[in-house]
Design an enzyme around this catalytic site. Sequence first.
Site, PDB file in Angstrom:
ATOM      1  CG  PHE A 144      49.371   4.477  47.151  1.00 17.88           C
ATOM      2  CD1 PHE A 144      49.622   5.522  48.036  1.00 17.88           C
ATOM      3  CD2 PHE A 144      48.174   3.791  47.283  1.00 17.88           C
ATOM      4  CE1 PHE A 144      48.690   5.872  49.008  1.00 17.88           C
ATOM      5  CE2 PHE A 144      47.231   4.143  48.255  1.00 17.88           C
ATOM      6  CZ  PHE A 144      47.500   5.189  49.118  1.00 17.88           C
ATOM      7  CG  ASP A 231      48.389  -3.467  46.296  1.00 23.49           C
ATOM      8  OD1 ASP A 231      47.184  -3.595  45.998  1.00 23.49           O
ATOM      9  OD2 ASP A 231      48.811  -2.555  47.032  1.00 23.49           O
ATOM     10  CE  LYS A 272      41.599   2.204  46.223  1.00 25.30           C
ATOM     11  NZ  LYS A 272      43.053   2.207  46.082  1.00 25.30           N
TER      12      LYS A 272
HETATM   13  C1  LIG Z   1      43.916   2.196  47.319  1.00 28.71           C
HETATM   14  C2  LIG Z   1      45.086   1.304  47.359  1.00 28.71           C
HETATM   15  C3  LIG Z   1      45.543   0.741  48.570  1.00 28.71           C
HETATM   16  C4  LIG Z   1      44.963   1.096  49.910  1.00 28.71           C
HETATM   17  O1  LIG Z   1      43.605   0.805  50.037  1.00 28.71           O
HETATM   18  P1  LIG Z   1      42.761   1.501  51.227  1.00 28.71           P
HETATM   19  O2  LIG Z   1      41.412   0.842  51.141  1.00 28.71           O
HETATM   20  O3  LIG Z   1      42.713   2.964  50.926  1.00 28.71           O
HETATM   21  O4  LIG Z   1      43.472   1.208  52.490  1.00 28.71           O
HETATM   22  C5  LIG Z   1      46.607  -0.128  48.502  1.00 28.71           C
HETATM   23  N1  LIG Z   1      47.191  -0.447  47.344  1.00 28.71           N
HETATM   24  C6  LIG Z   1      46.780   0.068  46.172  1.00 28.71           C
HETATM   25  C7  LIG Z   1      47.459  -0.348  44.901  1.00 28.71           C
HETATM   26  C8  LIG Z   1      45.732   0.975  46.136  1.00 28.71           C
HETATM   27  O5  LIG Z   1      45.348   1.512  44.966  1.00 28.71           O
END
Ligand SMILES: *Cc1c(COP(=O)(O)O)cnc(C)c1O
Length: 429
Positions: A144, A231, A272
Amino acid sequence: MQEISSSQEAIQLESKYGAHNYHPLPVVLSRGEGVYLWDVEGKKYFDFLSAYSAVNQGHCHPRIKEALIEQAGTLTLTSRAFYNDVLGPYEKYITDYFGFDKVLPMNTGVEAVETAIKIARKWGYEKKGVPGQQAKIVVAEDNFHGRTTTVISFSNDENARRNFGPYTPGFIRIPYNDLTALKAALTNNPDIVGFLIEPIQGEAGVNTPDAAYIREAKKLCQEHNTLLLADEIQTGIGRTGSLLAVCGECRCEGHCEKQESYVEPDILILGKALSGGFFPVSAVLANETIMEVIHPGQHGSTFGGNPLGAKIAMTALEVVRDERLAQNARALGKTFRERMQLLAEKSPLVKLVRGRGLLNAIVINDSPESSTAWDICLALKDNGLLAKPTHGNIIRFAPPLVMTMEELHSCCDIIEKTILAFEKPAENE
Ligand SMILES: *Cc1c(COP(=O)(O)O)cnc(C)c1O
């Protein structure tokens, strides 16, 4: 604005006037403080989602709030057409903090992922010598990384992909936690420029790989002159009991680069909790030899690097360090998994517990199509604790990192009581 007098009313308004792109738990929140949330009727809850780990610092953290108010009354946005007096200090602060030469500031998580993909591709053409239009990026199954057209192009979640094509080419998907597959992909394809990976897959259900996975993946990437793109939007900033999940089992105070267990990504993606939940702030960090492929006019964002976000992010990172939130997550996480393990031994409903720091999940012993995890979350809500099922029958537990040990035990009591009392509703109900 219409005053909301009941949860039902708020839910009806969202249902009538909002696009139905989410399926929220039926609770309407109107206030938050630290680890607590209150609904419209005044009922108090423990937050066990933390806005998908965006509020690691706790709701409405007073220090971040002060920074926001002060900066909001001074200067909020200039665009990057001009310099502002907060961005430079922020860039120095965040690069020192994470041990990289450079940062590229963005807003949402997926924008930072897109930025990392663009940098890796450009690096591939200009530094690695990949022929035009041939660059490939390896990703993992059940990843994700957000919701843009390109990012959903390499997802295998049918719900996220279906009827949004045509899809962006240039991605190779391999199983998660599978070094043999990574090695094969890298060996078979000299045009691979990057390996984009979540050190723990949050949305997929806190899928926690073998301890050596990221370290070995980095070695393979180095051998094949390929960038490791981590990520850490969900796993970073204290959540997993270290500053970053790529720090592994380190015991440092935030200066990871000298630690034995630290694996340095070539590109680090954050979002985040970078803003403690106040404002969308994301960032891409890399060293000069990589970041230098980006020149003026080649990438940007109107709000990226705005002084309000920069000030908030700096303060949010200070809070993580000053309040030792990674260390707290490490200690609380250990206790949480011990307690959930005891519960798993008592309850046939709990198949297993997994995670690191305060990013944990329990796997419910029922078919992925059943609503058991959802129903347990409804029961948890009634008992004063908010959590949300992820893919299949998995419940993620990720409270704010400012929780105390005493509060954690109260939460474990609620979870235990709820699950032991839980009865599977009859099929025809
Ligand atoms: C939440 C998340 C995203 C996307 O972030 P947004 O601010 O919702 O665009 C990408 N990668 C990971 C691992 C996430 O948990």
